[in-house]
Design a protein around this motif. Structure first.
Motif, PDB file in Angstrom:
ATOM      1  N   MET A   1       3.206 -19.937  20.734  1.00 21.28           N
ATOM      2  CA  MET A   1       3.313 -20.945  21.784  1.00 21.28           C
ATOM      3  C   MET A   1       2.574 -22.199  21.328  1.00 21.28           C
ATOM      4  O   MET A   1       1.371 -22.168  21.085  1.00 21.28           O
ATOM      5  N   LYS A   2       3.305 -23.295  21.179  1.00 21.17           N
ATOM      6  CA  LYS A   2       2.719 -24.566  20.771  1.00 21.17           C
ATOM      7  C   LYS A   2       3.144 -25.655  21.751  1.00 21.17           C
ATOM      8  O   LYS A   2       4.349 -25.886  21.939  1.00 21.17           O
ATOM      9  N   GLU A   3       2.168 -26.282  22.369  1.00 17.99           N
ATOM     10  CA  GLU A   3       2.416 -27.369  23.308  1.00 17.99           C
ATOM     11  C   GLU A   3       3.386 -26.953  24.411  1.00 17.99           C
ATOM     12  O   GLU A   3       4.261 -27.726  24.826  1.00 17.99           O
ATOM     13  N   GLY A   4       3.267 -25.696  24.839  1.00 17.48           N
ATOM     14  CA  GLY A   4       4.105 -25.211  25.931  1.00 17.48           C
ATOM     15  C   GLY A   4       5.497 -24.787  25.514  1.00 17.48           C
ATOM     16  O   GLY A   4       6.338 -24.502  26.370  1.00 17.48           O
ATOM     17  N   HIS A   5       5.761 -24.736  24.182  1.00 17.96           N
ATOM     18  CA  HIS A   5       7.075 -24.340  23.682  1.00 17.96           C
ATOM     19  C   HIS A   5       6.942 -23.121  22.777  1.00 17.96           C
ATOM     20  O   HIS A   5       5.964 -22.990  22.049  1.00 17.96           O
ATOM     21  N   LEU A   6       7.948 -22.255  22.829  1.00 17.98           N
ATOM     22  CA  LEU A   6       7.969 -21.079  21.969  1.00 17.98           C
ATOM     23  C   LEU A   6       8.588 -21.436  20.627  1.00 17.98           C
ATOM     24  O   LEU A   6       9.660 -22.047  20.564  1.00 17.98           O
ATOM     25  N   TYR A   7       7.899 -21.041  19.550  1.00 17.78           N
ATOM     26  CA  TYR A   7       8.386 -21.301  18.203  1.00 17.78           C
ATOM     27  C   TYR A   7       8.383 -19.992  17.412  1.00 17.78           C
ATOM     28  O   TYR A   7       7.573 -19.101  17.655  1.00 17.78           O
TER      29      TYR A   7
ATOM     30  N   TYR B   1      13.534 -28.630  25.112  1.00 12.17           N
ATOM     31  CA  TYR B   1      12.979 -27.384  25.626  1.00 12.17           C
ATOM     32  C   TYR B   1      12.855 -27.466  27.142  1.00 12.17           C
ATOM     33  O   TYR B   1      12.649 -28.540  27.712  1.00 12.17           O
TER      34      TYR B   1
ATOM     35  N   THR C   1       9.690 -23.368  28.433  1.00 12.08           N
ATOM     36  CA  THR C   1       9.165 -22.896  27.136  1.00 12.08           C
ATOM     37  C   THR C   1      10.250 -22.529  26.138  1.00 12.08           C
ATOM     38  O   THR C   1       9.962 -22.292  24.970  1.00 12.08           O
TER      39      THR C   1
END
Length: 348
Positions: free
Chosen positions: A35-41, A168, A171
């Protein structure tokens, strides 16, 4: 155990898992999701994100093939939808205008449905063979996409449009959410309602369906229109992800990948039945295979050959007849009954 081995989705699942494990060997942390800056990577998220357009196109192709048809024009529709949307947005004074972007997206999707209706009219109304009817739009549509863009790559700078394929929400990549919604609606309409049975009946025997009171022409036209809509949405996702439209290369050969995904998923080209879940698995296999090719460092000039070889192996593994010949499976003779025959006494 034998029932699991004979299930039509068993081998696609095995192949998908094998490809994922192969990627794990060449890529450290392949299954890691962060989770980076509220996004799933993560690599798995990327497979779903980049495979979203193919899943959409393959979903529409599944219903077309279920009617014993084929649609070779989806790649051209992908290019037309992206080209038209980007041209409309590039003409806006404020490219970030939500109303302007929605208008461009709406016009592109309406045209995609119209193109699908045109295919349906040629197939159901005039009686042209599906492969010929859609081949017409496949050739003409690619030229139409280049006419819209004047043969140039049209670029846009719109954060609102970027959301469709590269943004996005909650997330997750927005494209994955779009695919999930389309799949859920399609599954509900075809499996919870009678629409799926109508499609399969038309694919099994269109004349018998007509005699039974089913509007075979109406079903065919609707299915081709839906296929055009799915291709249009995929075109918007592809063009928005790169913020540009290329009428010559956008969606090139995606129709072949879609057909492969449908076949890998267990839907027969002869029609009469279909599997949406199998199609999703097939599309994920193709996208994972593409990721694997880049991971193991296959030379670019041999990528298509390697991909064709793997897909061929997958299709052969799925074939019960091929497996029977390779593993020499023969039907065991039914043992004769050793129980003594009952004597029937007939009283005089």
């Amino acid at each position: 155990m034998s029932r699991i081995l004979k299930h039509r989705l068993f081998w696609p699942v095995v192949v998908l898992v094998a490809l994922l494990l192969l990627n794990l060997v060449f890529t450290d942390g392949f299954f890691r999701i962060e989770m980076k800056e509220g996004h799933l990577y993560g690599s798995l998220i990327d497979i779903f994100r980049f495979g979203a357009p193919l899943i959409l196109v393959a979903t529409g192709m599944t219903l077309v093939i279920a009617t014993s048809g084929i649609d070779l024009s989806v790649g051209s529709v992908v290019a037309i939808a992206g080209a038209l949307a980007c041209m409309r947005i590039s003409d806006l004074s404020d490219q970030n205008s939500v109303a302007g972007v929605l208008s461009a997206v709406g016009i592109a999707l309406v045209l995609s449905v119209v193109l699908g209706l045109w295919n349906g009219f040629l197939v159901a109304g005039i009686g042209i063979q599906p492969i010929i009817a859609t081949l017409i739009l496949m050739v003409a549509g690619r030229g139409l996409a280049q006419l819209i863009t004047d043969g140039q790559i049209t670029t846009v700078q719109s954060s609102s449009y970027k959301l469709i394929g590269g943004g996005y929400w909650l997330t997750l990549p927005f494209g994955i959410i779009i695919v999930a919604v389309v799949l859920a609606l399609t599954a509900f309409l075809t499996r919870r309602l009678a629409l799926g049975l109508l499609i399969e009946s038309v694919g099994g025997n269109a004349e018998a369906s007509r005699l039974a009171g089913i509007s075979a022409r109406g079903v065919l036209i609707m299915v081709y229109a839906f296929c055009g809509l799915c291709a249009g949405i995929a075109g918007l996702m592809i063009s928005s992800n790169v913020s540009s439209a290329d009428g010559n290369n956008a969606g090139l050969w995606i129709e072949l990948d879609a057909i492969l995904a449908v076949v890998i998923g267990g839907t027969p080209l002869s029609g009469g039945r279909f599997s949406l879940s199998g199609t999703v698995l097939g599309a994920l296999i193709i996208q994972t295979l593409t990721t694997t090719i880049y991971s193991i460092g296959v030379p670019p000039e041999t990528t298509l050959l390697f991909k064709a070889l793997v897909v061929t192996i997958v299709c052969l593994i799925q074939s019960p007849a091929f497996r029977a010949k390779v593993f020499h499976r023969r039907r065991r003779p039914v043992p004769a009954s050793t129980a003594p025959e009952e004597k029937v006494r007939v009283s005089a």
